[in-house]
Design a protein around this motif. Sequence first.
Motif, PDB file in Angstrom:
ATOM      1  N   LYS A 169      89.882 129.850  19.174  1.00  0.00           N
ATOM      2  CA  LYS A 169      91.133 129.123  19.345  1.00  0.00           C
ATOM      3  C   LYS A 169      90.840 127.752  19.951  1.00  0.00           C
ATOM      4  CE  LYS A 169      92.871 132.537  21.865  1.00  0.00           C
ATOM      5  NZ  LYS A 169      92.032 133.723  21.642  1.00  0.00           N
ATOM      6  N   ILE A 170      91.618 126.741  19.564  1.00  0.00           N
ATOM      7  CA  ILE A 170      91.461 125.401  20.120  1.00  0.00           C
ATOM      8  C   ILE A 170      92.223 125.307  21.440  1.00  0.00           C
ATOM      9  CG2 ILE A 170      91.977 122.953  19.824  1.00  0.00           C
ATOM     10  CD1 ILE A 170      91.581 123.289  16.850  1.00  0.00           C
ATOM     11  N   VAL A 171      91.505 124.876  22.490  1.00  0.00           N
ATOM     12  CA  VAL A 171      92.105 124.688  23.816  1.00  0.00           C
ATOM     13  C   VAL A 171      92.180 123.185  24.102  1.00  0.00           C
ATOM     14  CG1 VAL A 171      91.942 125.222  26.275  1.00  0.00           C
ATOM     15  CG2 VAL A 171      91.033 126.838  24.580  1.00  0.00           C
ATOM     16  N   PRO A 172      93.376 122.594  24.030  1.00  0.00           N
ATOM     17  CA  PRO A 172      93.504 121.178  24.396  1.00  0.00           C
ATOM     18  C   PRO A 172      93.699 121.039  25.905  1.00  0.00           C
ATOM     19  CG  PRO A 172      95.575 121.979  23.459  1.00  0.00           C
ATOM     20  CD  PRO A 172      94.640 123.155  23.532  1.00  0.00           C
ATOM     21  N   LEU A 173      92.975 120.121  26.515  1.00  0.00           N
ATOM     22  CA  LEU A 173      93.081 119.876  27.953  1.00  0.00           C
ATOM     23  C   LEU A 173      93.484 118.419  28.168  1.00  0.00           C
ATOM     24  CD1 LEU A 173      89.878 121.826  29.000  1.00  0.00           C
ATOM     25  CD2 LEU A 173      92.251 122.562  29.333  1.00  0.00           C
TER      26      LEU A 173
END
Length: 508
Positions: A169-173
């Motif tokens: 999954k892509i985790v944007p921070l």
Amino acid sequence: MSDTIRDLLAAHADDLHALGAPDRPWLTHGGLRDLTAQALGALNGIGIGPGDRVAIVLPNGPEMAAAFMTMAQGVTTAPLNPAYREDEFDFYITDLKARALVVAADYDGPALPVAERHGVQVIRLTHDPASPAGWFELETGAAGAAPEYADPDDVALVLHTSGTTSRPKIVPLLQRNLAASARHIGTTLELTPEDCCLNIMPLFHIHGLIAATLSSLAAGGATWCTPGFNALSFFGWLDAVKPTWYTAVPTMHQTILARAERNREIVERNKLRFVRSSSASLPPQVMTALEETLAAPVIESYGMTEATHQMTSNPLPPLPHKAGSVGIEAGPLVRTADVHDNRILEYGATGEVVISGPNVTPGYEANDAANASSFFEVEGRRWFRTGDQGVFDDEGYLRITGRLKEIINRGGEKISPLEVDEVLMDHPAVQQVVTFAMPHAKLGEDVAAAVVLREGQEASERDIRDFAARHLADFKVPRKVVILPEIPKGATGKLQRIGLAEKLGLTG
């Protein structure tokens, strides 16, 4: 309040050391600010700015650290493991929708055909070995522009989850997530401009990027960038750099410990202020031995990507730090919750560890199902489910009792692999252990353990099982013990329980 990386790094004196590396002069904080303006100006000159994604494929070292620290102030960075194969790069670069790929001037690896195939612009990063550590130029083929910096709610960093059991999954921070986490870590470790971190962690990983590097620079301190963890070089680096601390995963600490005695003189003349451990559970036996050997407090912290790394941490002396515990709240609110009804539990009740705070990702990208299962609202707050099971003691110290998906279900009896690990680590011949589930025809799962023995020690599978039987209930005793020269690890040095039975041929 500093809510962007630029804010964090703006206040420090120009002449303070920022980034170092073997055989290179130091890059100062003033030099890092100048480099940021130059790098962002180069990217802005080809139309890449806030919100645009730039994949970075560089080896560990000062250029990787500097590339992240500068570019993340004005674009969305996506550091990728240089060891990926072409099909892995194809997945990550396309999934990220990267606009550009930054590689070293001499790079000729598998990310290039992927970029060409998908029309991703390749930007070569060049550096002069005589220049300060980390100083680089970007070959864009265009004139630079005035640098444009990101806002607090712009995404600074995107990382993928490990994807052990499902599609990553892509985790944007966000900028504000990174700024909050760097402040939290700096406060926990009492970092100052006098501190220097010896970085041995990979810089495509949140641990190396945020804990070792950004938190140091945010405090006005320095990070000395190694080419990557090397047990043979570690003590030479310690002697040359004289850092005040380092941070690592437990397997690295164990390797350092194994070589410490033959480097006793170096250890004695280079006193560390503290040692930090994170990203996996540190066996209490290793913590005790490391403290005795390095004569420094070993601070175990608890982090994960979705929290921009740190959630809890043991404090520095004079407050107690507890072996087997990941410490007290160190930034976000941390509680345990009932996994079935999202009810926040009282201290002392075992449940899923949940967090809420300014360092927590706003949510997985384009994944409504994952967000629905991972976030919930209660008591006027939005909470993130970590997937870990834990319990607080009466002083507010958290003990992780297992990863929920790693808890072994043996015919309805639930077994924490960490509990079995801790018992087996007390065996005098055992240096390293990882307990995991293996399939069982009738029970569903049974307990197995992979073990590395200490140099010069001997023990059989039966010896280790008999030892476990003296300290554990029968249903927790490993039915299979595999003695190995080395336990397979992930790219960041972490031991991986899930999938280990298959790797070791125990699924048939």
